[in-house]
Write a protein that holds these residues in place. Structure first.
Motif, PDB file in Angstrom:
ATOM      1  N   ILE A 263      62.344  55.135  27.389  1.00 19.20           N
ATOM      2  CA  ILE A 263      63.029  54.646  28.278  1.00 19.20           C
ATOM      3  C   ILE A 263      64.248  55.560  28.864  1.00 19.20           C
ATOM      4  O   ILE A 263      65.294  55.574  27.960  1.00 19.20           O
ATOM      5  CB  ILE A 263      63.433  53.294  28.164  1.00 19.20           C
ATOM      6  CG1 ILE A 263      62.415  52.189  27.756  1.00 19.20           C
ATOM      7  CG2 ILE A 263      64.073  52.611  29.388  1.00 19.20           C
ATOM      8  CD1 ILE A 263      63.224  51.018  27.096  1.00 19.20           C
ATOM      9  N   GLU A 264      64.236  56.288  29.769  1.00 18.26           N
ATOM     10  CA  GLU A 264      64.978  57.396  30.156  1.00 18.26           C
ATOM     11  C   GLU A 264      64.765  57.827  31.599  1.00 18.26           C
ATOM     12  O   GLU A 264      63.685  57.840  32.072  1.00 18.26           O
ATOM     13  CB  GLU A 264      64.479  58.555  29.235  1.00 18.26           C
ATOM     14  CG  GLU A 264      65.067  60.001  29.588  1.00 18.26           C
ATOM     15  CD  GLU A 264      66.645  60.266  29.127  1.00 18.26           C
ATOM     16  OE1 GLU A 264      67.442  59.994  29.980  1.00 18.26           O
ATOM     17  OE2 GLU A 264      67.123  60.353  27.907  1.00 18.26           O
ATOM     18  N   ASP A 265      66.046  57.844  32.185  1.00 20.60           N
ATOM     19  CA  ASP A 265      66.051  58.472  33.447  1.00 20.60           C
ATOM     20  C   ASP A 265      66.160  59.969  33.734  1.00 20.60           C
ATOM     21  O   ASP A 265      66.142  60.350  35.107  1.00 20.60           O
ATOM     22  CB  ASP A 265      67.040  57.927  34.275  1.00 20.60           C
ATOM     23  CG  ASP A 265      68.551  58.057  33.679  1.00 20.60           C
ATOM     24  OD1 ASP A 265      68.678  58.358  32.658  1.00 20.60           O
ATOM     25  OD2 ASP A 265      69.520  58.146  34.628  1.00 20.60           O
ATOM     26  N   ASN A 266      66.376  60.783  32.688  1.00 28.14           N
ATOM     27  CA  ASN A 266      66.650  62.147  32.820  1.00 28.14           C
ATOM     28  C   ASN A 266      65.220  62.827  32.512  1.00 28.14           C
ATOM     29  O   ASN A 266      64.612  62.761  31.529  1.00 28.14           O
ATOM     30  CB  ASN A 266      67.570  62.483  32.052  1.00 28.14           C
ATOM     31  CG  ASN A 266      67.819  64.226  31.839  1.00 28.14           C
ATOM     32  OD1 ASN A 266      66.788  64.880  31.500  1.00 28.14           O
ATOM     33  ND2 ASN A 266      68.913  64.480  32.697  1.00 28.14           N
TER      34      ASN A 266
ATOM     35  N   LEU B  31      65.312  55.070  23.572  1.00 27.98           N
ATOM     36  CA  LEU B  31      66.134  54.070  24.676  1.00 27.98           C
ATOM     37  C   LEU B  31      67.546  55.031  24.868  1.00 27.98           C
ATOM     38  O   LEU B  31      68.287  55.099  23.971  1.00 27.98           O
ATOM     39  CB  LEU B  31      66.475  52.652  24.213  1.00 27.98           C
ATOM     40  CG  LEU B  31      67.529  51.945  25.028  1.00 27.98           C
ATOM     41  CD1 LEU B  31      66.921  51.692  26.101  1.00 27.98           C
ATOM     42  CD2 LEU B  31      67.799  50.737  24.293  1.00 27.98           C
ATOM     43  N   ASP B  32      67.419  55.781  26.027  1.00 29.35           N
ATOM     44  CA  ASP B  32      68.803  56.121  26.521  1.00 29.35           C
ATOM     45  C   ASP B  32      69.694  55.331  26.812  1.00 29.35           C
ATOM     46  O   ASP B  32      69.418  54.084  27.023  1.00 29.35           O
ATOM     47  CB  ASP B  32      68.429  56.946  27.897  1.00 29.35           C
ATOM     48  CG  ASP B  32      69.300  57.545  28.438  1.00 29.35           C
ATOM     49  OD1 ASP B  32      70.287  58.292  27.960  1.00 29.35           O
ATOM     50  OD2 ASP B  32      69.350  57.628  29.892  1.00 29.35           O
ATOM     51  N   ILE B  33      71.035  55.607  26.737  1.00 33.02           N
ATOM     52  CA  ILE B  33      72.093  54.498  26.989  1.00 33.02           C
ATOM     53  C   ILE B  33      72.494  54.350  28.332  1.00 33.02           C
ATOM     54  O   ILE B  33      72.612  53.409  28.974  1.00 33.02           O
ATOM     55  CB  ILE B  33      73.151  54.810  25.875  1.00 33.02           C
ATOM     56  CG1 ILE B  33      72.786  54.811  24.424  1.00 33.02           C
ATOM     57  CG2 ILE B  33      74.375  53.901  26.415  1.00 33.02           C
ATOM     58  CD1 ILE B  33      72.243  53.274  24.140  1.00 33.02           C
ATOM     59  N   GLN B  34      72.732  55.658  28.979  1.00 31.13           N
ATOM     60  CA  GLN B  34      72.996  55.605  30.388  1.00 31.13           C
ATOM     61  C   GLN B  34      71.747  55.646  31.326  1.00 31.13           C
ATOM     62  O   GLN B  34      71.390  56.659  31.379  1.00 31.13           O
ATOM     63  CB  GLN B  34      73.865  56.852  30.553  1.00 31.13           C
ATOM     64  CG  GLN B  34      75.073  56.876  29.783  1.00 31.13           C
ATOM     65  CD  GLN B  34      76.097  58.037  30.118  1.00 31.13           C
ATOM     66  OE1 GLN B  34      75.789  58.909  30.329  1.00 31.13           O
ATOM     67  NE2 GLN B  34      77.606  57.681  29.921  1.00 31.13           N
ATOM     68  N   LEU B  35      71.455  54.724  31.558  1.00 30.92           N
ATOM     69  CA  LEU B  35      70.389  54.327  32.620  1.00 30.92           C
ATOM     70  C   LEU B  35      70.836  53.750  33.969  1.00 30.92           C
ATOM     71  O   LEU B  35      71.955  52.878  34.051  1.00 30.92           O
ATOM     72  CB  LEU B  35      69.326  53.259  31.907  1.00 30.92           C
ATOM     73  CG  LEU B  35      68.817  53.697  30.735  1.00 30.92           C
ATOM     74  CD1 LEU B  35      68.110  52.583  30.156  1.00 30.92           C
ATOM     75  CD2 LEU B  35      67.477  54.820  31.229  1.00 30.92           C
ATOM     76  N   PRO B  36      70.143  53.759  35.023  1.00 32.34           N
ATOM     77  CA  PRO B  36      70.608  53.143  36.311  1.00 32.34           C
ATOM     78  C   PRO B  36      70.230  51.519  36.033  1.00 32.34           C
ATOM     79  O   PRO B  36      69.466  51.233  35.474  1.00 32.34           O
ATOM     80  CB  PRO B  36      69.535  53.521  37.328  1.00 32.34           C
ATOM     81  CG  PRO B  36      68.603  54.324  36.429  1.00 32.34           C
ATOM     82  CD  PRO B  36      69.034  54.528  35.162  1.00 32.34           C
TER      83      PRO B  36
ATOM     84  N   GLU C 113      70.783  62.129  18.449  1.00 35.77           N
ATOM     85  CA  GLU C 113      71.661  62.571  19.453  1.00 35.77           C
ATOM     86  C   GLU C 113      71.280  63.558  20.373  1.00 35.77           C
ATOM     87  O   GLU C 113      70.486  64.325  20.017  1.00 35.77           O
ATOM     88  CB  GLU C 113      72.709  63.426  18.431  1.00 35.77           C
ATOM     89  CG  GLU C 113      73.917  62.132  17.838  1.00 35.77           C
ATOM     90  CD  GLU C 113      74.608  63.143  16.990  1.00 35.77           C
ATOM     91  OE1 GLU C 113      74.434  64.293  16.451  1.00 35.77           O
ATOM     92  OE2 GLU C 113      75.342  62.379  16.248  1.00 35.77           O
ATOM     93  N   LYS C 114      71.658  63.270  21.634  1.00 36.02           N
ATOM     94  CA  LYS C 114      71.507  64.251  22.703  1.00 36.02           C
ATOM     95  C   LYS C 114      72.464  65.492  22.521  1.00 36.02           C
ATOM     96  O   LYS C 114      73.664  65.212  22.101  1.00 36.02           O
ATOM     97  CB  LYS C 114      71.505  63.504  24.073  1.00 36.02           C
ATOM     98  CG  LYS C 114      70.387  63.023  24.318  1.00 36.02           C
ATOM     99  CD  LYS C 114      70.295  62.711  25.843  1.00 36.02           C
ATOM    100  CE  LYS C 114      70.872  61.413  26.230  1.00 36.02           C
ATOM    101  NZ  LYS C 114      70.624  60.849  27.442  1.00 36.02           N
ATOM    102  N   PRO C 115      72.207  66.727  22.750  1.00 29.67           N
ATOM    103  CA  PRO C 115      70.823  67.230  23.227  1.00 29.67           C
ATOM    104  C   PRO C 115      69.942  67.263  22.236  1.00 29.67           C
ATOM    105  O   PRO C 115      70.300  67.364  20.932  1.00 29.67           O
ATOM    106  CB  PRO C 115      71.297  68.689  23.705  1.00 29.67           C
ATOM    107  CG  PRO C 115      72.327  69.141  22.912  1.00 29.67           C
ATOM    108  CD  PRO C 115      73.571  67.888  22.727  1.00 29.67           C
TER     109      PRO C 115
HETATM  110 MN    MN Z   1      70.389  58.666  31.188  1.00 27.79          MN
END
Ligand code: MN
Length: 131
Positions: A8-11, A52-57, A104-106
């Motif tokens: 689940i990722e918007d990038n 799971l990405d944290i910063q999602l729309p 961790e990202k990156p």
């Molecule tokens: Mn994101």
């Protein structure tokens, strides 16, 4: 265990990189670009692991993790948060929200697969160093 991983990722760049690494190693990746779509995909696909990405729309990753953890039929599926290296507080919040660990990202292509496999085999709850 099935080899299906839900991300689940918007990038798009992260989606591309993670999908490439995992599919090259024989996993199947389902992508969802926001939380509600991700929760629906989890219920439909019963993946072996959820990234799971944290910063999602819309719903952020914490809210998504909490929702996923409310679904009894999804209990036992590891949820691995993908958090920014700089955002130290995100990791604790992710664990509190029900994530099993974090990466961790990156994303580091050289260690990513080992990290995923550590979580698939029930690696330590802190994540990060699970590989
Ligand atoms: Mn994101």
């Amino acid at each position: 265990m099935n080899g299906n991983i839900l991300y689940i990722e918007d990038n798009e760049q992260n989606l591309y990189l993670v999908t490439y690494i995992l599919e090259k190693s024989g996993y199947r990746v389902t992508a969802a670009r926001e939380g509600r779509e991700g929760i629906a995909a989890a219920q439909r696909e019963r993946p072996a692991l959820i990234l799971l990405d944290i910063q999602l729309p819309g719903m952020d990753g914490y809210a998504v993790a909490k929702k996923l953890r409310e679904a009894k039929d999804l209990a036992g599926i590891p949820i691995v948060a993908v958090t920014s290296y700089a955002m130290v507080g995100d990791r604790d919040r992710a664990l509190e929200a029900g994530c099993t660990g974090y990466i961790e990202k990156p994303i580091n292509p050289e260690t990513f697969l080992a990290q995923i496999e550590g979580h698939l085999s029930g690696g330590d709850r802190k994540g990060g160093a699970a590989a």
